[in-house]
Scaffold this active site. Structure first.
Site, PDB file in Angstrom:
ATOM      1  N   HIS B  60       0.817  -1.215   0.000  1.00  0.00           N
ATOM      2  CA  HIS B  60       0.000   0.000   0.000  1.00  0.00           C
ATOM      3  C   HIS B  60       0.849   1.262   0.000  1.00  0.00           C
ATOM      4  O   HIS B  60       0.349   2.350   0.244  1.00  0.00           O
ATOM      5  CB  HIS B  60      -0.897   0.027   1.239  1.00  0.00           C
ATOM      6  CG  HIS B  60      -1.721  -1.197   1.413  1.00  0.00           C
ATOM      7  ND1 HIS B  60      -2.627  -1.609   0.474  1.00  0.00           N
ATOM      8  CD2 HIS B  60      -1.775  -2.111   2.408  1.00  0.00           C
ATOM      9  CE1 HIS B  60      -3.216  -2.731   0.881  1.00  0.00           C
ATOM     10  NE2 HIS B  60      -2.710  -3.067   2.049  1.00  0.00           N
ATOM     11  N   HIS B 222      -7.213  -4.414  -0.991  1.00  0.00           N
ATOM     12  CA  HIS B 222      -6.480  -5.661  -1.218  1.00  0.00           C
ATOM     13  C   HIS B 222      -7.137  -6.449  -2.337  1.00  0.00           C
ATOM     14  O   HIS B 222      -6.930  -7.649  -2.462  1.00  0.00           O
ATOM     15  CB  HIS B 222      -6.465  -6.529   0.034  1.00  0.00           C
ATOM     16  CG  HIS B 222      -6.071  -5.799   1.253  1.00  0.00           C
ATOM     17  ND1 HIS B 222      -6.982  -5.170   2.068  1.00  0.00           N
ATOM     18  CD2 HIS B 222      -4.861  -5.584   1.803  1.00  0.00           C
ATOM     19  CE1 HIS B 222      -6.342  -4.607   3.075  1.00  0.00           C
ATOM     20  NE2 HIS B 222      -5.064  -4.834   2.936  1.00  0.00           N
TER      21      HIS B 222
END
Ligand SMILES: Nc1ncnc2c1ncn2[C@@H]1O[C@H](COP(=O)(O)OP(=O)(O)O)[C@@H](O)[C@H]1O
Ligand SMILES: Nc1ncnc2c1ncn2[C@@H]1O[C@H](COP(=O)(O)OP(=O)(O)O)[C@@H](O)[C@H]1O
Ligand SMILES: [Mg+2]
Ligand SMILES: [Mg+2]
Ligand SMILES: [Mg+2]
Ligand SMILES: [Mg+2]
Lengths: 215, 334, 334, 215
Positions: B60, B222
């Site tokens: 991320h 995700h």
């Protein structure tokens, strides 16, 4: 013939091999309703556990320490959801056979049941919530139910394996109440839970181990 | 077909990335000895200050490690790609930044993270380090409004961590820092859309399937499925769909101020983000809301996923002050 | 198959992007009245200061407009995607930032840009605005070392503009500012690698073809072919190949300092950039060179192209001071 | 019959249509050895020129102003390399017919030749450097050579068109000395220059215009 530390080392090695063979498949299952990494997590965890356990001196290490070592190694290699769940499973297994220099069939069965307990304790999931508990709980129940004077060790685990597979299949029709998939409502229906699928693989490895020992 | 990546062995990607981060930013960051996944701010943690530990899976970037620094988080515990860190680095972070008045854990609300951070907190309690946890739950697409505590934490992390980090830097008490963090989370709303998947370094295979002309509204960071899949629409239509949801949730009144984040999930370029930003501004103008500050770019990504999210933080005087408080992180400066 | 993009009409993408930029960053930027592609810094241009005008095609964001602000460029003239701006916005920029002591034009060395900026300079001369031009030519892959002036300007722009902008902000004379800009360009070396193409908003089709397991070494930031195509290698091998070229060109001595930029062409995520950064550091350590500062991220992109470039700026005392000089731009702060 | 402002408006409209039809093909050619945007640039430029020219009051505007308007519109819509090149071409054409209320065949031919001059003046390219000059130079030369008392107007442009096509084809075997492709050495051999290809299209439109007028 009792189950020794050496035997447990073999067991962890077998699990790692069987999970590795299904790694990409488990990722695909997780891709459908989760984040696509379950195969990687289980592979990393089982591989780390197998290696850490293999590095122990079998002549000096009691079974409880094998489980504890596996727990720590799995946890640190993985994190994720599967990390604490399997780490707790292995720790509870270790606690169940504390002080035993070797494991009787009964000890091993208690350790197996303790794994299911540990997973539920850590994740707070009940059967029917589309998690690995849907494989572990019926598997542990099946093995405990079958275990009685005269029953063969490996038959118990064959039944456990079958129950795990059925439980895993049954997650296909469930909505999820725990884990990533729990936000997806009806959209997860039709997909097997990846954690239940990997649990069925682990339990199948254990059944193979039991058969091998008996046979 | 495999995704092309500039990596070495897939299994080494996270650790090698961290080595690169330390090579690039030695003046901002260091790792705890023999715990390479516990990344600590050189400047920031100090006696008497609540220690702020954030963390979660890799992939991320610049979330999480990019937000470690003076005025923001004191440490980040780093997991494998899209996987919570295990308890060990989390504990190492907490011990490194504990200023004696408590440690705040902040991370996105995911089962894996909760279990790992909770295990760490239990063990730290044995060492007399007081830990409290504030989960981020800004993803409005991930559960209905009456079940906010089941929502995922996504790009709103940036504003929420920023506000909490400022509160800690301003030497708020443990109670007050926790309150401010919860307050920041409660007023932050995010929703995203994904156009194409990413691949994990270990598999190099797309982590989900999506049609050539489809988009997924509400996709998680995700690659978790969102709320609906449909044909790709124009930037204005997509932005409107996201803004409709955010404005409905936020219940702001004319004249209220907001902080805006238009975030790329990875490969969506700035050109597209700013095209969305243009429409965000039109919608906020229409609702009589004032943009106090905006961030546009790669702030909370999913590797090379294509797509974007919009975050609104509904400011009040306190949050505005906290968002404006200076910070100096390796990947974020105000 | 069309590339999915969050845009409205492809032909409107650049103008809508600029509207979004102004919506997001009103405190930093404004556009000249009735000339929306002339983007000016609110703070920076002033009497007695050399005005710095940069510019070029869109699609490289945050290059160019992200580097407009106090301490860096005073204005950016914005072209269509991958196309030089025409003379009009260039002239508008120059007139808006002229401080009476001359205006410096800086941009990448491309035929189209040279013709358009030169036309603007000729017309400005009629208005008694003195213009000088410094082309950036940092792409070592684009011509041999003995033909530096034929090279393209790529990601090294960031450091070169930064140094020149600092020189102007420090009120260097016109001569001195030009000298510093040339000096910065002469000591900056970039080389990149591309893994996959991008698509222009008007066509939504890949702008070049590349095999599923291939990479192109030396690819330009508009998808112009590079020096060689070959099978994709590991990050370390690719980094070594780039670093071999850069170090050979730079001719630095042990103990010399460098500024490093590891830049994504668009969709290559930070994880991969930092994995490369780790190797850059190892190679610089090996050569006895000291990293003075590093930037890692999306600094000069080609829409959503996959790939990365490495830039080294060979610092001396002056360049180090200029690189360290503070700047405050919408998309870049030091 | 003289060429009026109205005729020139039609000409610019025809060019825009013909270029639009080849937009993606021109992008593909540019993708191979440049940055893939040549079709977009030419389309935007020709479209802007056609629109700006169409907006002029034909009864009030002399041909020179048509060319100057086209130049400005093309330039501001495009930038890029093609912008200044074609803008200069049109400005030189405008200068060549300054003060003419209408264009004779000879005027138009001089305007055409002036376009080729303008492109070379702006870009400093010589024939053989793999640019649009390789289409424009031979086309202008062919038209001028054929232009003599008695020759038909449209024949001159047919020859120009043929020369442009041949010139464009010839760029396939050249290395480039100007523009983006100039850094690519031998790798550009085998690819046609996109600017030469679009020039051939523009010149073919002009030939069609000439034929239409004569026929
Ligand atoms: N609370 C829980 N209790 C039991 N199992 C859970 C729980 N949460 C998640 N799981 C299991 O974890 C699996 C996902 O594991 P994994 O992909 O490794 O972790 P993550 O979701 O963090 O990526 C799910 O398929 C589910 O079986
Ligand atoms: N100096 C020059 N003289 C003549 N033509 C040129 C010159 N430089 C470039 N060109 C032409 O411009 C074409 C490319 O145009 P275009 O793609 O619109 O611009 P850009 O290269 O800026 O993207 C080339 O194919 C070539 O024919
Ligand atoms: Mg998962
Ligand atoms: Mg995960
Ligand atoms: Mg171009
Ligand atoms: Mg081009």
């Amino acid at each position: 013939m009792a189950i020794t530390t050496k035997d447990l080392q073999h067991l962890f090695a077998m699990i790692a091999v069987d999970i590795l063979a299904q790694r990409d498949h488990l990722c695909e299952l997780d891709g459908a309703i989760g984040d696509g990494d379950h195969g990687i997590a289980m592979d990393a965890g089982c591989e780390a556990a197998a290696r850490a356990v293999a590095a122990l001196d079998a002549t000096q290490t009691p079974p409880t320490a094998v489980f504890n070592t596996a727990a720590k190694a799995f946890l640190n290699a993985v994190g994720a959801s599967s990390g604490p769940l399997y780490a707790t499973a292995f720790m509870r297994a270790g606690a169940a056979v504390k002080d035993r220099p070797e494991l009787s069939d009964d000890d091993f069965l208690r350790a197996f049941a303790a794994m299911a307990e540990g997973i539920q304790e850590r994740g707070k999931a009940k059967p029917g919530e589309k998690t690995m508990v849907d494989a572990w709980r019926p598997a542990a129940d099946a093995a405990l139910d079958a275990w009685q004077p005269g029953a063969s060790f490996h038959q118990c685990f064959d039944l456990a394996e079958r129950a795990a597979r059925r439980g895993c299949e049954a997650t296909r029709d469930m909505t999820a109440a725990k884990g990533r998939a729990s936000r997806l409502g009806e959209r997860v229906i039709g997909h097997i839970d990846p954690g239940a699928a990997s649990a069925a693989i682990v339990i199948a490895s254990i059944a193979k181990f039991a058969q091998h020992r008996d046979g | 077909m495999k995704t092309k990546k500039l990596i070495n062995a897939g299994a080494d990607a996270v650790d090698e990335m961290l080595q690169g981060v330390l090579a690039a930013h030695p003046e901002h960051l260091y790792a705890v000895d023999s715990m390479p996944r516990a990344i600590i701010a050189r400047n920031g943690p100090r006696k008497g200050k609540v220690g702020l530990v954030i963390g979660g899976g890799s992939g991320h970037e610049p979330t999480f490690l990019g937000y470690v620094g003076k005025g923001l988080a004191d440490a980040a515990a780093i997991g494998n790609v899209f996987a919570s860190p295990p308890p060990d680095p989390i504990m190492a972070c907490a011990m490194a930044v504990d200023g004696g008045v408590g440690v705040l854990f902040m991370y996105g609300n995911y089962a894996g993270d909760v279990m790992n951070f909770d295990m760490a907190a239990e063990m730290l309690a044995l060492d007399d380090i007081a830990v409290r946890t504030v989960l981020t739950t800004d993803d409005v697409a991930s559960a209905p409004a009456d079940q906010q505590d089941r929502r995922r934490g996504v790009a709103g992390n940036v504003f929420i961590f920023k506000a909490a980090g400022a509160a800690c830097d301003l030497l708020y008490s443990f109670d007050e820092a926790e309150r401010a963090a919860r307050h920041a989370n409660a007023r932050t709303y995010t929703m995203g859309v994904a156009l194409s998947p990413c691949s994990l370094p270990q598999t190099l295979k797309p982590n989900f399937q999506i049609g050539e002309e489809e988009m997924e509204i509400g996709m998680g960071i995700h690659g978790e499925p969102g709320v609906a899949r449909g044909p790709l629409k124009t930037a204005d239509v997509v932005t409107d769909e996201l803004m409709d949801n955010l404005l409905r949730e936020m219940k702001a009144e004319r004249g209220d101020r907001v902080a805006v984040l238009v975030n790329s999930l990875g490969s969506t370029p700035m050109m597209e983000l700013y095209i969305m930003m243009r429409r965000v501004k039109a919608r906020l103008d229409g609702a009589g809301l004032v943009i106090h500050t905006s961030l546009v770019g790669n702030y909370c990504t999913s590797l090379e996923m294509a797509g974007a999210s919009i975050t609104l933080m509904h400011l009040d005087d306190e949050l505005q002050r906290l968002i404006d408080h200076p910070c100096d992180c390796a990947m974020f400066r105000r």
